[in-house]
Structures are given as structure tokens and as C-alpha cells.
Motif scaffolding. Structure first.
Motif, mmCIF file in Angstrom:
data_model
loop_
_atom_site.group_PDB
_atom_site.id
_atom_site.type_symbol
_atom_site.label_atom_id
_atom_site.label_comp_id
_atom_site.label_asym_id
_atom_site.label_seq_id
_atom_site.Cartn_x
_atom_site.Cartn_y
_atom_site.Cartn_z
ATOM 1 N N GLY A 60 31.029 63.084 22.711
ATOM 2 C CA GLY A 60 29.729 63.738 22.685
ATOM 3 C C GLY A 60 29.151 63.642 21.284
ATOM 4 N N ASN A 61 28.531 64.706 20.845
ATOM 5 C CA ASN A 61 27.991 64.747 19.492
ATOM 6 C C ASN A 61 28.926 65.454 18.522
ATOM 7 N N LYS A 62 30.151 65.667 18.950
ATOM 8 C CA LYS A 62 31.081 66.402 18.104
ATOM 9 C C LYS A 62 31.645 65.517 16.992
ATOM 10 N N ASN A 63 32.172 66.203 15.981
ATOM 11 C CA ASN A 63 32.837 65.521 14.877
ATOM 12 C C ASN A 63 34.342 65.517 15.093
ATOM 13 N N ILE A 64 35.003 64.560 14.485
ATOM 14 C CA ILE A 64 36.456 64.596 14.348
ATOM 15 C C ILE A 64 36.729 65.164 12.960
ATOM 16 N N ILE A 65 37.360 66.334 12.909
ATOM 17 C CA ILE A 65 37.546 67.054 11.652
ATOM 18 C C ILE A 65 39.023 67.004 11.262
ATOM 19 N N LEU A 66 39.314 66.375 10.134
ATOM 20 C CA LEU A 66 40.687 66.242 9.670
ATOM 21 C C LEU A 66 41.032 67.390 8.729
ATOM 22 N N MET A 67 42.131 68.049 9.026
ATOM 23 C CA MET A 67 42.568 69.218 8.271
ATOM 24 C C MET A 67 44.029 69.052 7.901
ATOM 25 N N GLY A 68 44.410 69.535 6.732
ATOM 26 C CA GLY A 68 45.801 69.463 6.317
ATOM 27 C C GLY A 68 45.949 69.854 4.869
ATOM 28 N N PRO A 69 47.187 69.920 4.365
ATOM 29 C CA PRO A 69 47.419 70.340 2.984
ATOM 30 C C PRO A 69 46.978 69.276 1.991
ATOM 31 N N PRO A 70 46.873 69.637 0.720
ATOM 32 C CA PRO A 70 46.590 68.629 -0.302
ATOM 33 C C PRO A 70 47.670 67.547 -0.267
ATOM 34 N N GLY A 71 47.253 66.298 -0.357
ATOM 35 C CA GLY A 71 48.223 65.212 -0.320
ATOM 36 C C GLY A 71 48.553 64.722 1.071
ATOM 37 N N ALA A 72 47.915 65.283 2.112
ATOM 38 C CA ALA A 72 48.191 64.843 3.488
ATOM 39 C C ALA A 72 47.544 63.497 3.805
ATOM 40 N N GLY A 73 46.590 63.074 2.979
ATOM 41 C CA GLY A 73 45.923 61.797 3.221
ATOM 42 C C GLY A 73 44.677 61.909 4.069
ATOM 43 N N LYS A 74 44.051 63.081 4.071
ATOM 44 C CA LYS A 74 42.882 63.303 4.929
ATOM 45 C C LYS A 74 41.754 62.320 4.636
ATOM 46 N N THR A 75 41.459 62.112 3.352
ATOM 47 C CA THR A 75 40.344 61.236 2.978
ATOM 48 C C THR A 75 40.627 59.797 3.371
ATOM 49 N N THR A 76 41.822 59.326 3.049
ATOM 50 C CA THR A 76 42.191 57.946 3.366
ATOM 51 C C THR A 76 42.200 57.709 4.871
ATOM 52 N N ILE A 77 42.841 58.609 5.592
ATOM 53 C CA ILE A 77 42.933 58.469 7.051
ATOM 54 C C ILE A 77 41.543 58.589 7.667
ATOM 55 N N GLY A 78 40.729 59.504 7.141
ATOM 56 C CA GLY A 78 39.368 59.656 7.659
ATOM 57 C C GLY A 78 38.560 58.382 7.520
ATOM 58 N N ARG A 79 38.703 57.697 6.387
ATOM 59 C CA ARG A 79 37.966 56.447 6.191
ATOM 60 C C ARG A 79 38.386 55.386 7.204
ATOM 61 N N ILE A 80 39.696 55.316 7.477
ATOM 62 C CA ILE A 80 40.173 54.319 8.441
ATOM 63 C C ILE A 80 39.682 54.645 9.842
ATOM 64 N N VAL A 81 39.721 55.929 10.211
ATOM 65 C CA VAL A 81 39.219 56.344 11.528
ATOM 66 C C VAL A 81 37.735 56.006 11.644
ATOM 67 N N GLY A 82 36.977 56.289 10.591
ATOM 68 C CA GLY A 82 35.551 55.976 10.601
ATOM 69 C C GLY A 82 35.293 54.488 10.749
ATOM 70 N N GLN A 83 36.098 53.676 10.082
ATOM 71 C CA GLN A 83 35.950 52.226 10.204
ATOM 72 C C GLN A 83 36.241 51.761 11.619
#
Length: 740
Positions: free
Chosen positions: A48-71
């Protein structure tokens, strides 16, 4: 000391260095995979119009994993640090932290999150976002929150390599490990789905797991249940097709008399996923395993966590819930008796009542019917009596037990556990009659229809024939293996055998399911007493009840000739051939026996071996173990100990399921210990045992139950179906009509 530059350094490392750390470990997946995912999500409009929201502790790789999912999805990627906080504040995150300090930073961060708005994007939260309730409620409204669950030890290693020794919200007196553990409670509050991320997982693989988790979340229709007696060709037309977990919890038995099983089988865990749970607590392991087995559309993760913590938080005497204790040599005991009623049944029956109350419709009353050979009865009564008062008004339970076929203490316990919504009925017959009677009542549509129309009451089952009863049992078998790894007894991947005293086949089936899900169990050893029909069946493939009579023994919980859960295992090894299962069941009912085909017997014997134990050998084992170790086995565990001694090859550890506390069988224990004078009063027997300072101590819950006065009365019925149905109707009139 923590420095602002280190926070900035952590953010940059997460974006850049972690990406290279992940990606150099494994080459990128083929482009075709990404195209498949893009196609799938495109056709579903990115959930739908929802977001995929990545949550986790510092160092979990949220930013890196988010970029790959977005790609992979060809959609916008939003990093809360870079794209929201710094834009809102017009300064870097590190400068803001330095400017306002820890506490105010969390508040300012939350306020910025409240102004955030996006759709159809992949959003990477900061590690501290979940600590602001209003901000998280806001972003969760338009998103699926995915928790990147990385073991604390792994996170600490990553932060150490980044030279980070303090994170947002951590005071000088609190260790990094403690603040990471503290934050978990906030992560657990918000996520919809969890992705286990072990030490060696790459960002690419983690991204794929995120997509898998979101796909599962959006497709509850893929996780349906079928009857063990359903035919492959006619499933879509059958009455029980398309049942969900919430349906099978309340229905219990399929309409054709079969048992419910998941149509697509149980989930599989990778070795890395299991290893990520080695450091976890029992409650954390239960949460992860049950989340995979129960779709969030049936029970959301947050509610499931609440149920598990309620069940195991204060009701178990041991903080480890199901500890593994070394006995002797390569033998280990899995202690399953620390719950309120002192048997392994508590593991399921402290959870199932809350699942049941959550899943049933509010418009109907429910009466739970249970047949018990001893331990199940008190566990059911205790579990359902712990429901909230509003739930007890619409949910009642009635147990049927063989009046003269349980131990005196078991009977006292069942009678003592009666509450305003929980009753015991003694039946002048054996367990097999009780179990068969309940099955006949469930499949009597005229009678069940009458109860619904006349009293607005539906029937449900809480025996091990109910699928929800099996799932918590899978947890403790998996947890026992992980404990041996944690104790450095074995390394992960090394095999173990398990030996389980077996009557209705539910406990040993749960061990087989744990094996299917990835726990390295080599052989499951089925231990019987003198009612050894299962031993003969596993050795020969012939299930033969002709001429057999139930023999009352010192281990009444396995005094069973018809093992109901065996049907689920037959369905499994027969490649879900429901017609064959139905045929075997009919042969057993009509002719008193059936025989497995040779190919199925070979499959069975790859998983199972079996032996049995005489009454004399059972008592001898109790005396021998106590003399050499000071530890007292209950009669069922002693049966398993004897069989394990005979059948184990000593090439790997063996975990013996200690399914009940010896306190429940005090007369037999006192006899085994050669104590001549035995007082017939159950409370006096326990006090006598306690005077020997045994290991483990006499069970606290039993002592408390036996001290209670005024619960001595219970109903007794003849072995007559019409009388049992009359008792059911009387209970409904007395409880539900009174509540109205």
C-alpha cells in the motif's frame, strides 16, 4: 568517555564502513532476484502506501540494510539521522547532542519524529527513536516496523571496533551492555516483524530477510492449517480448508476427527539464526520461535510478548524456566517441572489460555473440555483460572480424569485447583475412555449445535491434540540444546539424542518438530512403561491393541494405549497423505490394529528408537540415582533414565526430559527410597520427603495446594457418554447462565 565525535563516527561507520564490512563477506545476489522483488512489491504497491521502517540498536546496520532494500524495491530511502533530524535542526546530530545533553536530546529527537511524514519509503530509524513513545506511535501508523535483532555481544563487538563505548541515553554509571539490554524493552514494544541478524550475516542477506519478513506479514493467507485426514485433491472444498492459527486454537479438533497441522509445514531456522539465540533468555527464545510459528495477523508480536512474559514471568520457581542439569556421564536432565503444577504441561498451559482468550470472538461463551491421565488436568485448571476476570466470565474449563487411575497427590492437586471457572470430574474408567469420549462429543454435531443454540456456548479442546499446546513444547527442546552450547558442553551443530517418557506422543513430537526446524537432534528415544504399545510399534511398524489392557503403573501420565498425536507424525512421514492416515485410523478403531508400509517404517526408524521399563526397574533407578547423586527422579523420568541407559550409544550427549516433579508421586518415591512406614496423607508424605533435604527441594506449588482446605469435593461419573454430556450441560447452566 563518550565524545560527540564518537556518535558522529558511529553514524558514519554504520553508513559506510559497515556496508563494506557486510558486502565483502558475500558477493551480491543476482540481479534477477531484485527484479522479482521489485515486480512483487510493485504489484502490491509496496504494501500500500505504508513504509518499511527499520529499527534496531546502534550498529545493527539499519542504514546500510535500508539502502539495499530501497535499491531492490526502487523506492525512496530515508535515514532519520541525515534526512530528518539534521534537516529539522539545521545542525549535525552530534552538535545537537552536545548542545542539549542526553535527556533533552531524546525529547528533541521525538518531537522531530512527530513532524515526520512519508509513504512508500524505506525508513531507517536511529537507535534511540523507539524510546520516545509518541514519536513511534506516529511513524508506526503508516509503516511496518521491522526489528533488526542483533545479539548484544555482536553489537558490543561492532561498537568496540568503532571505538564507541557510550551511546545516547547512557549515563556514566551504566555499562554499554546494560544500556543495550535496557533498550530492548522499547524495541519489543513497537515492532511488527523481527529479523534475526547473527554475527556473520551480510547486509545483502539481511535485506533479503527483511523483504521476506514483510512479505510474510502481508500474506497471512499463506499460513493455513489442514486436517491430518484431508485428501490432497479435495482440500479446497473441505470444511476445514483455509483455517488460520486463531481458528485452530479455538476449534481444537478438525471436523473430520483429524488433527490440525500447518499446510506448509513448520518454519526453518538457519544455523546462524539458532546461534543468535545462544545468549538469549528462555523468554526471549520463546518469543522468537513462537513468532515464526504464529502469524502476526493471528497474534501480533507485542501481544505475544505480553502473553509469554505473563506465562513465564512469575509463575515458574526457577528463573531459567527450563534449566538443563548434568546428571551423570553424558546424560543431562531437562527439568520441566518448575511451573505452578509441577509438570511439563505448565509450559503450554500457562500460555494457551491467554492465546485462546485473545483469539475467540467476544460474542460467544466457551467451555474447554480436557481428558487427562494426571498432569494435564491440574495444569489446565491452573492456567485457565489465571485469566483476567472478564475472560473467566466467558471461558470455563472442565477436565475428565480416571477416578482411580491417577496418583493420590495428582487427584488432590486437580481437586484443589478447582476455581469458579474450572472444574474436575472423575470418571470410573481409564484415560483412553476419557479421551475417546471427548473426541466423540466434539464430532457430535447435534449435541454441539444444541449447546450453541440453547446456551450460546461453544466447545473447545486444550489437550495436546490442540495445535497451540505443541508449540511451547518445541521451545523447550530447542532451548535445551542451546543451553548445552552455551555451557560449552557441545559446539553448535554437534548432535544430541533426546529421551522422553511418552504416552500421548505430544512431547516427543515437539522434539521431532524442533529437529525439523533446525535443532541438531539425532535420535528421539521413546520411553514407555509396561503399557508399551508405542515401543512395539516403533520396533515393528505394527500398532496392535488387540488383547491389550491398560496396566496402572507408577508413571500414570504415560498409561496410554491410544496415542493421539501419533496421527500428526504419521501424516508427516506419509507426505501429508490424509487418506492413508484416515485409513490407518479407521483400521485401529474398527479392527484394533494397523501396520505401516515398509517405506514408512524405515522413515520412522530414522527418527525414533524405543524401549520400555518395568515397575521394578523404575523404582530401582530412583533409588540408584538418589544414592549416587542425592537427586530424586520422578517415576516418569526414571522410566526415561532406564531406557536411555539401555539404548544410548554414548557417542553424543543425551537429554532426558524430566517431565514431572517427584513430589507428585510421593508414595512411589518413598517406596523406591525404601522408607518403610508411609503415611497416607499426601501433605504428610511431602513433609517426610522434605526432611531428607533432597535435590531438587519438594515442589512449592504442590505444598501450597495441599495446604488449602475446602476443595475436597468433586463430581464423579460412570463411564457413560450420556452422563458426561449431562455433566457438561449442568456446568454450563451453573456458570454461564449465572454470569448472565
Amino acid at each position: 568517555m563518550f565524545h560527540v565525535v564518537q556518535y558522529q563516527h558511529l553514524r558514519l561507520i554504520t553508513q559506510n564502513t559497515l556496508s563494506s564490512m557486510y558486502l565483502k563477506l558475500m558477493p551480491s545476489r543476482p540481479v534477477a532476484f531484485a527484479q522479482i522483488w521489485k515486480s512483487w512489491f510493485s504489484s502490491h504497491s509496496l504494501v500500500g502506501n505504508k513504509n518499511i521502517i527499520l529499527m534496531g540498536p546502534p550498529g545493527a546496520g539499519k542504514t546500510t540494510i535500508g539502502r539495499i532494500v530501497g535499491q531492490k524495491l526502487d523506492c525512496p530511502v530515508i535515514d532519520i539521522d541525515d534526512d530528518v533530524l539534521e534537516t529539522t535542526w539545521n545542525m549535525s546530530v552530534s552538535e545537537k547532542l552536545q548542545d542539549v545533553g542526553n535527556e533533552q536530546f531524546l525529547e528533541e529527537e521525538g518531537k522531530a519524529l512527530l513532524e515526520f511524514s512519508a509513504s512508500g519509503s524505506v525508513v531507517s530509524l536511529t537507535g534511540s527513536n523507539p524510546m520516545h513513545a509518541a514519536g513511534m506511535q506516529h511513524v508506526k501508523k503508516n509503516g511496518i516496523v521491522v526489528y533488526l535483532d542483533v545479539p548484544t555481544t555482536v553489537i558490543m563487538g561492532r561498537l568496540k571496533s568503532m571505538k564507541v563505548d557510550r551511546i545516547v541515553g547512557q549515563s556514566a554509571s551504566v555499562s554499554l551492555k546494560d544500556i543495550l539490554q535496557f533498550r530492548k524493552q522499547f524495541y519489543k514494544r513497537w515492532y511488527d516483524v523481527r529479523v534475526l541478524c547473527g554475527e556473520d550475516i551480510t547486509a545483502e542477506v539481511a535485506a533479503e530477510k527483511v523483504l521476506d519478513a514483510v512479505k510474510r506479514y502481508q500474506n497471512s493467507e499463506l499460513e493455513t492449517f489442514i486436517s491430518t485426514r484431508s485428501s490432497r485433491s479435495g482440500r479446497s472444498m473441505e470444511k476445514d480448508s483455509g483455517k488460520y492459527f486463531s481458528d485452530v486454537v479455538t476449534q481444537g479438533l478438525a471436523s473430520d476427527g483429524g488433527l490440525f497441522v500447518p499446510e506448509r509445514g513448520l518454519p526453518k531456522f538457519t544455523a546462524a539464526e539458532w546461534q543468535s539465540l545462544i545468549e538469549a533468555t528462555y523468554v526471549e527464545r520463546a518469543q522468537v520461535i513462537l513468532e515464526r510459528c504464529i502469524h502476526p495477523a493471528d497474534i501480533p508480536a507485542s501481544k505475544l510478548a505480553e502473553i509469554i512474559e505473563t506465562a513465564y514471568g512469575e509463575n515458574f520457581a526457577c528463573s531459567k524456566i527450563a534449566p538443563v542439569r548434568h546428571l551423570t556421564g553424558n546424560q543431562f536432565l531437562l527439568e520441566l517441572f518448575h511451573g505452578p503444577t509441577a509438570s511439563f504441561k505448565d509450559f503450554a498451559l500457562q500460555i494457551v489460555p491467554h492465546m485462546f482468550a485473545y483469539c475467540i470472538p467476544r460474542s460467544c461463551n466457551y467451555l474447554i473440555l480436557v481428558a487427562t491421565s494426571g498432569d494435564t488436568g491440574s495444569a489446565v485448571l491452573d492456567g485457565f483460572s489465571r485469566l483476567h476476570d472478564t475472560d473467566k466470565q466467558r471461558i470455563a474449563v472442565m477436565i475428565f480424569f480416571p477416578e482411580d487411575g491417577v496418583s493420590p497427590i495428582q487427584k488432590s492437586q486437580m481437586i484443589g485447583c478447582q476455581k469458579e471457572n474450572a472444574w474436575s470430574v472423575g470418571v470410573k474408567s481409564d484415560f483412553d475412555f476419557c479421551q475417546t469420549a471427548i473426541k466423540q462429543i466434539f464430532t457430535n454435531s447435534d449435541y454441539t449445535g444444541f449447546l450453541t443454540v440453547e446456551y450460546g456456548t461453544a466447545l473447545a479442546a486444550a489437550n495436546s491434540i490442540n495445535w497451540a499446546r505443541l508449540l511451547p513444547q518445541i521451545v523447550y527442546h530447542a532451548s535445551a540444546y542451546l543451553d548445552l552450547v552455551h555451557q560449552d558442553v557441545i559446539s553448535f551443530g554437534s548432535p544430541v539424542d533426546v529421551c522422553i517418557p511418552t504416552g500421548n506422543f505430544g512431547n516427543i513430537l515437539a522434539a521431532l518438530y524442533a529437529k525439523m526446524m533446525g535443532i541438531p537432534i539425532r535420535k528421539c528415544i521413546c520411553a514407555s512403561n509396561e503399557n508399551n504399545v508405542l515401543t512395539d510399534f516403533i520396533r515393528t511398524g505394527v500398532y496392535d491393541l488387540r488383547g491389550r489392557k491398560l496396566v496402572p503403573t507408577f508413571s500414570p501420565a504415560v498409561d496410554i494405549l491410544k496415542s493421539s498425536n501419533l496421527e500428526r507424525y504419521l501424516h508427516l512421514i506419509a507426505n501429508e497423505d490424509g487418506q492413508l492416515v484416515k485409513q490407518l485410523h479407521n483400521q485401529l478403531e474398527n479392527q484394533g490394529h494397523f501396520q505401516l508400509q515398509e517405506d514408512l517404517l524405515k522413515k520412522l526408524q530414522q527418527d525414533l528408537v524405543a524401549g520400555w521399563c518395568s515397575e521394578e526397574d523404575c523404582l530401582t533407578a530412583i533409588h540408584s540415582v538418589y544414592s549416587s547423586t542425592g537427586y530424586i527422579l520422578d517415576t516418569h523420568t526414571a522410566v526415561a533414565k532406564v531406557v536411555a541407559d539401555r539404548l544410548q550409544d554414548r557417542t553424543c550427549p543425551i537429554i532426558i526430559s524430566s517431565t514431572a516433579h517427584y513430589s507428585k508421586f510421593a508414595p512411589a518415591i518413598l517406596r523406591a527410597l525404601k522408607i518403610a512406614e508411609i503415611n497416607q496423607n499426601p501433605l504428610s508424605q511431602l513433609r517426610l520427603l522434605s526432611s531428607y533435604s533432597p535435590l531438587p527441594p519438594v515442589h512449592w506449588g504442590l505444598l501450597e495446594t495441599l495446604k488449602k482446605k475446602g476443595n475436597e469435593d468433586h463430581q464423579v461419573c460412570a463411564a457413560d457418554m450420556s452422563m458426561l454430556m449431562s455433566a457438561i450441560e449442568t456446568l454450563i447452566q451453573n456458570h454461564f447462565m449465572r454470569v448472565r
